[in-house]
Design an enzyme around this catalytic site. Structure first.
Site, short mmCIF file in Angstrom:
data_model
loop_
_atom_site.label_atom_id
_atom_site.label_comp_id
_atom_site.label_asym_id
_atom_site.label_seq_id
_atom_site.Cartn_x
_atom_site.Cartn_y
_atom_site.Cartn_z
N GLY A 192 0.46 -4.38 7.01
CA GLY A 192 -0.65 -3.51 6.68
C GLY A 192 -1.48 -3.12 7.88
CB SER A 193 -3.89 -0.66 8.56
OG SER A 193 -4.39 -0.30 7.29
NE ARG A 233 -6.01 4.39 9.24
CZ ARG A 233 -7.06 3.71 8.83
NH1 ARG A 233 -6.92 2.80 7.88
NH2 ARG A 233 -8.25 3.93 9.33
CD GLU A 249 -6.01 -8.21 4.28
OE1 GLU A 249 -4.92 -7.81 3.86
OE2 GLU A 249 -6.70 -9.02 3.64
CG MET A 250 -9.42 -3.85 1.50
SD MET A 250 -9.87 -2.27 0.75
CE MET A 250 -10.58 -2.82 -0.81
CD GLU A 251 -4.39 -4.44 0.55
OE1 GLU A 251 -4.92 -3.47 -0.01
OE2 GLU A 251 -4.42 -4.62 1.79
CG HIS A 272 3.31 -3.21 -13.13
ND1 HIS A 272 3.32 -4.43 -13.79
CD2 HIS A 272 2.19 -2.56 -13.53
CE1 HIS A 272 2.24 -4.52 -14.54
NE2 HIS A 272 1.55 -3.41 -14.42
CB SER A 300 -5.72 1.04 11.43
OG SER A 300 -6.60 0.47 10.47
CG ASP A 301 -10.51 0.79 10.85
OD1 ASP A 301 -11.60 0.26 10.59
OD2 ASP A 301 -9.48 0.58 10.19
N GLY A 329 0.88 -1.44 2.19
CA GLY A 329 0.09 -0.89 1.10
C GLY A 329 0.55 0.49 0.68
NE ARG A 345 -2.28 -6.67 3.92
CZ ARG A 345 -2.44 -5.35 3.96
NH1 ARG A 345 -1.52 -4.53 3.45
NH2 ARG A 345 -3.51 -4.83 4.54
NE ARG A 374 1.83 1.55 7.00
CZ ARG A 374 0.64 1.01 6.73
NH1 ARG A 374 0.56 -0.25 6.35
NH2 ARG A 374 -0.46 1.72 6.84
NE ARG A 378 1.27 2.45 -13.35
CZ ARG A 378 0.14 1.98 -13.87
NH1 ARG A 378 -0.94 1.88 -13.11
NH2 ARG A 378 0.08 1.62 -15.14
#
Length: 236
Positions: free
Chosen positions: A93-94, A220, A182-184, A8, A206-207, A24, A91, A28, A47
């Site tokens: 992020g949003s 974003r 968030e997701m991380e 990776h 962000s929302d 993420g 991190r 960015r 990737r």
């Protein structure tokens, strides 16, 4: 036998600075490199996950994307901590706001993370894990935010494994005082704890999932400058 390069990350030993900023979005990552770093060099692009190392006010700093979700940041943070000698990951992020008094573009700092993920089960603890950030990084972030006049709100985040979640836990989490979803962050904090390293999640709101108010993808990508500046200021 060396563990690098990995499937990776194609960077060589020494290509990453002690601190890696981790958005993420790969775009960015490039935005930070092009707008805040000098002498930035692309050290990974497997990737399209762009990683750069350069200088911020004379301090060597790296920035590399994590992709979306805990499985993705779990891979990259593990390899950076264990194989590339990275000491801290921040991190950038949003997040979607859960606390009613938050506003778009406020910055939240994850002191701890709730999660619906099973990511922590791999570490062998049968109970519920409550991963926390690095306090030295959190304290430094609060001080940096005060210096630049940014609104930084510390508290709990919810790291979700699902973006389109039919169980819709937001109202319940809001009652428990969770700041944002968030997701991380939970996977990052767990990997940092296991590796004996430091981690902090800074997320710009962000929302608003309750009202549908939100920022565009371009906003974003490019308008979270205060969060980026805080992260760069506190890099080791």
């Amino acid at each position: 036998m060396s563990n690098i390069p990995t499937p990776h990350i194609t960077a060589k030993a020494g290509d990453f600075a002690p601190t890696v900023l981790m958005p993420g979005d790969p775009l960015r990552s490039r935005f930070v490199a092009e707008n805040f770093l000098t002498d930035a060099v692309l050290v990974n692009n497997v990737r399209g996950v762009q990683g750069y190392t350069g200088l911020y006010k004379g301090k060597r700093v790296s920035v590399m994307a994590s992709g979306m979700g805990m499985p993705s940041i779990g891979i990259y943070s593990h390899e950076l901590f264990h194989f590339y000698g990275v000491e801290a990951i921040i991190r950038i992020g949003s997040a979607g706001m859960l606390r009613p008094d938050l506003r778009l573009r406020d910055i939240v700092a994850g002191m701890s993370c709730y999660t619906n993920s099973n990511f922590g089960a791999q570490f062998g603890f049968a109970g519920s894990l409550a991963p926390c950030c690095s306090f030295p990084l959190l304290r430094a972030a609060a001080e940096a935010a005060e210096r630049i006049g940014a609104r930084l709100v510390p508290g709990a985040l919810f790291s979700s494994d699902t973006f389109y979640d039919e169980s819709n836990p937001n109202a319940t989490l809001q009652k428990l005082g969770v700041l944002a979803v968030e997701m991380e962050a939970a996977a990052l904090y767990l990997n940092a704890a296991r590796a004996g390293k430091q981690a902090l999640a800074l997320c710009t709101i962000s929302d608003n999932p309750f009202t549908g108010e939100g920022l565009s993808a371009k906003e974003r990508q490019e308008s979270f400058r205060e969060m980026m500046e805080i992260a760069l200021e506190i890099a080791l």
